[in-house]
Design a protein around this motif. Structure first.
Motif, PDB file in Angstrom:
ATOM      1  N   LEU A  17       0.848  -1.187   0.000  1.00 25.58           N
ATOM      2  CA  LEU A  17       0.000   0.000   0.000  1.00 25.58           C
ATOM      3  C   LEU A  17       0.889   1.244   0.000  1.00 25.58           C
ATOM      4  CD1 LEU A  17      -2.869   1.096   0.093  1.00 25.58           C
ATOM      5  CD2 LEU A  17      -2.836   0.813   2.559  1.00 25.58           C
ATOM      6  N   VAL A  18       1.097   1.826  -1.183  1.00 29.77           N
ATOM      7  CA  VAL A  18       1.943   3.009  -1.336  1.00 29.77           C
ATOM      8  C   VAL A  18       1.103   4.250  -1.029  1.00 29.77           C
ATOM      9  CG1 VAL A  18       3.358   4.326  -2.952  1.00 29.77           C
ATOM     10  CG2 VAL A  18       3.349   1.832  -3.056  1.00 29.77           C
ATOM     11  N   GLY A  19       1.685   5.186  -0.304  1.00 28.50           N
ATOM     12  CA  GLY A  19       0.941   6.370   0.120  1.00 28.50           C
ATOM     13  C   GLY A  19       0.068   6.071   1.323  1.00 28.50           C
ATOM     14  N   ALA A  20       0.482   5.088   2.106  1.00 29.80           N
ATOM     15  CA  ALA A  20      -0.329   4.624   3.230  1.00 29.80           C
ATOM     16  C   ALA A  20      -0.511   5.667   4.320  1.00 29.80           C
ATOM     17  CB  ALA A  20       0.282   3.362   3.833  1.00 29.80           C
ATOM     18  N   GLY A  21       0.337   6.689   4.346  1.00 27.40           N
ATOM     19  CA  GLY A  21       0.196   7.741   5.347  1.00 27.40           C
ATOM     20  C   GLY A  21      -0.849   8.780   4.967  1.00 27.40           C
ATOM     21  N   GLY A  22      -1.426   8.656   3.788  1.00 31.73           N
ATOM     22  CA  GLY A  22      -2.440   9.599   3.324  1.00 31.73           C
ATOM     23  C   GLY A  22      -3.805   9.306   3.924  1.00 31.73           C
ATOM     24  N   PRO A  23      -4.810  10.088   3.538  1.00 30.58           N
ATOM     25  CA  PRO A  23      -6.135   9.970   4.154  1.00 30.58           C
ATOM     26  C   PRO A  23      -6.827   8.626   3.924  1.00 30.58           C
ATOM     27  CG  PRO A  23      -6.180  11.534   2.322  1.00 30.58           C
ATOM     28  CD  PRO A  23      -4.750  11.170   2.558  1.00 30.58           C
ATOM     29  N   LEU A  24      -6.495   7.924   2.877  1.00 32.39           N
ATOM     30  CA  LEU A  24      -7.121   6.621   2.625  1.00 32.39           C
ATOM     31  C   LEU A  24      -6.301   5.451   3.166  1.00 32.39           C
ATOM     32  CD1 LEU A  24      -8.407   7.149  -1.023  1.00 32.39           C
ATOM     33  CD2 LEU A  24      -9.686   7.313   1.113  1.00 32.39           C
ATOM     34  N   GLY A  25      -5.114   5.738   3.692  1.00 30.31           N
ATOM     35  CA  GLY A  25      -4.229   4.680   4.148  1.00 30.31           C
ATOM     36  C   GLY A  25      -4.818   3.783   5.220  1.00 30.31           C
ATOM     37  N   VAL A  26      -5.382   4.382   6.250  1.00 32.64           N
ATOM     38  CA  VAL A  26      -5.914   3.579   7.366  1.00 32.64           C
ATOM     39  C   VAL A  26      -7.079   2.698   6.920  1.00 32.64           C
ATOM     40  CG1 VAL A  26      -7.000   3.638   9.636  1.00 32.64           C
ATOM     41  CG2 VAL A  26      -5.077   5.137   9.151  1.00 32.64           C
ATOM     42  N   PRO A  27      -8.115   3.238   6.276  1.00 31.67           N
ATOM     43  CA  PRO A  27      -9.215   2.352   5.893  1.00 31.67           C
ATOM     44  C   PRO A  27      -8.812   1.276   4.883  1.00 31.67           C
ATOM     45  CG  PRO A  27      -9.602   4.588   5.070  1.00 31.67           C
ATOM     46  CD  PRO A  27      -8.406   4.641   5.965  1.00 31.67           C
ATOM     47  N   MET A  28      -7.913   1.608   3.966  1.00 24.13           N
ATOM     48  CA  MET A  28      -7.479   0.606   2.998  1.00 24.13           C
ATOM     49  C   MET A  28      -6.645  -0.479   3.668  1.00 24.13           C
ATOM     50  SD  MET A  28      -6.674   2.959  -0.332  1.00 24.13           S
ATOM     51  CE  MET A  28      -6.325   1.577  -1.395  1.00 24.13           C
ATOM     52  N   ALA A  29      -5.733  -0.090   4.547  1.00 26.95           N
ATOM     53  CA  ALA A  29      -4.909  -1.069   5.253  1.00 26.95           C
ATOM     54  C   ALA A  29      -5.775  -1.966   6.126  1.00 26.95           C
ATOM     55  CB  ALA A  29      -3.855  -0.360   6.099  1.00 26.95           C
ATOM     56  N   LYS A  30      -6.748  -1.382   6.799  1.00 26.82           N
ATOM     57  CA  LYS A  30      -7.643  -2.167   7.648  1.00 26.82           C
ATOM     58  C   LYS A  30      -8.431  -3.174   6.818  1.00 26.82           C
ATOM     59  CE  LYS A  30     -11.254  -1.778  11.179  1.00 26.82           C
ATOM     60  NZ  LYS A  30     -11.497  -3.190  11.063  1.00 26.82           N
ATOM     61  N   ALA A  31      -8.965  -2.732   5.699  1.00 15.91           N
ATOM     62  CA  ALA A  31      -9.743  -3.632   4.840  1.00 15.91           C
ATOM     63  C   ALA A  31      -8.886  -4.785   4.323  1.00 15.91           C
ATOM     64  CB  ALA A  31     -10.347  -2.847   3.679  1.00 15.91           C
ATOM     65  N   LEU A  32      -7.675  -4.483   3.877  1.00 15.68           N
ATOM     66  CA  LEU A  32      -6.790  -5.533   3.376  1.00 15.68           C
ATOM     67  C   LEU A  32      -6.419  -6.523   4.479  1.00 15.68           C
ATOM     68  CD1 LEU A  32      -4.529  -3.282   1.150  1.00 15.68           C
ATOM     69  CD2 LEU A  32      -5.985  -5.146   0.326  1.00 15.68           C
ATOM     70  N   ALA A  33      -6.074  -6.006   5.664  1.00 15.76           N
ATOM     71  CA  ALA A  33      -5.717  -6.883   6.783  1.00 15.76           C
ATOM     72  C   ALA A  33      -6.921  -7.712   7.234  1.00 15.76           C
ATOM     73  CB  ALA A  33      -5.170  -6.058   7.944  1.00 15.76           C
ATOM     74  N   ASP A  34      -8.102  -7.095   7.266  1.00 20.66           N
ATOM     75  CA  ASP A  34      -9.310  -7.823   7.659  1.00 20.66           C
ATOM     76  C   ASP A  34      -9.622  -8.963   6.692  1.00 20.66           C
ATOM     77  OD1 ASP A  34      -9.664  -6.219   9.869  1.00 20.66           O
ATOM     78  OD2 ASP A  34     -11.279  -5.016   8.986  1.00 20.66           O
ATOM     79  N   CYS A  35      -9.202  -8.808   5.445  1.00 21.47           N
ATOM     80  CA  CYS A  35      -9.431  -9.858   4.448  1.00 21.47           C
ATOM     81  C   CYS A  35      -8.333 -10.913   4.452  1.00 21.47           C
ATOM     82  CB  CYS A  35      -9.562  -9.234   3.057  1.00 21.47           C
ATOM     83  SG  CYS A  35     -11.091  -8.309   2.846  1.00 21.47           S
TER      84      CYS A  35
END
Length: 82
Positions: A17-35
């Protein structure tokens, strides 16, 4: 309602997840980890990435790497970390 992991099982998969420190980083990382994915958070702000990884409470599956993806050297270090 069907869970996200049931619909998108990413077990035994990796996500960078590149740009993970941006505004979408947390929800995208959470969704990927949850999956079930192993997630590598990448960005220029290491402190922010570390905080995001710790907030997910899934440290075995979420790691972070500080790098600038817009440079050749940054891209090489990301590839090595992945």
């Amino acid at each position: 309602m069907t869970s996200m992991k049931t619909q998108f099982d990413l077990s035994n998969k990796s996500a960078v997840l590149v740009g993970a420190g941006g505004p979408l980083g947390v929800p995208m990382a959470k969704a990927l980890a949850d999956c079930g994915a192993r997630v590598l958070l990448v960005g220029r702000n290491g402190e922010k990435l570390q905080a995001i990884a710790e907030s997910l409470n899934n440290k075995a599956r979420v790691q972070w790497h500080q790098a600038d993806a817009s440079t050749e050297e940054g891209a090489k270090t990301i590839a090595a970390a992945a």
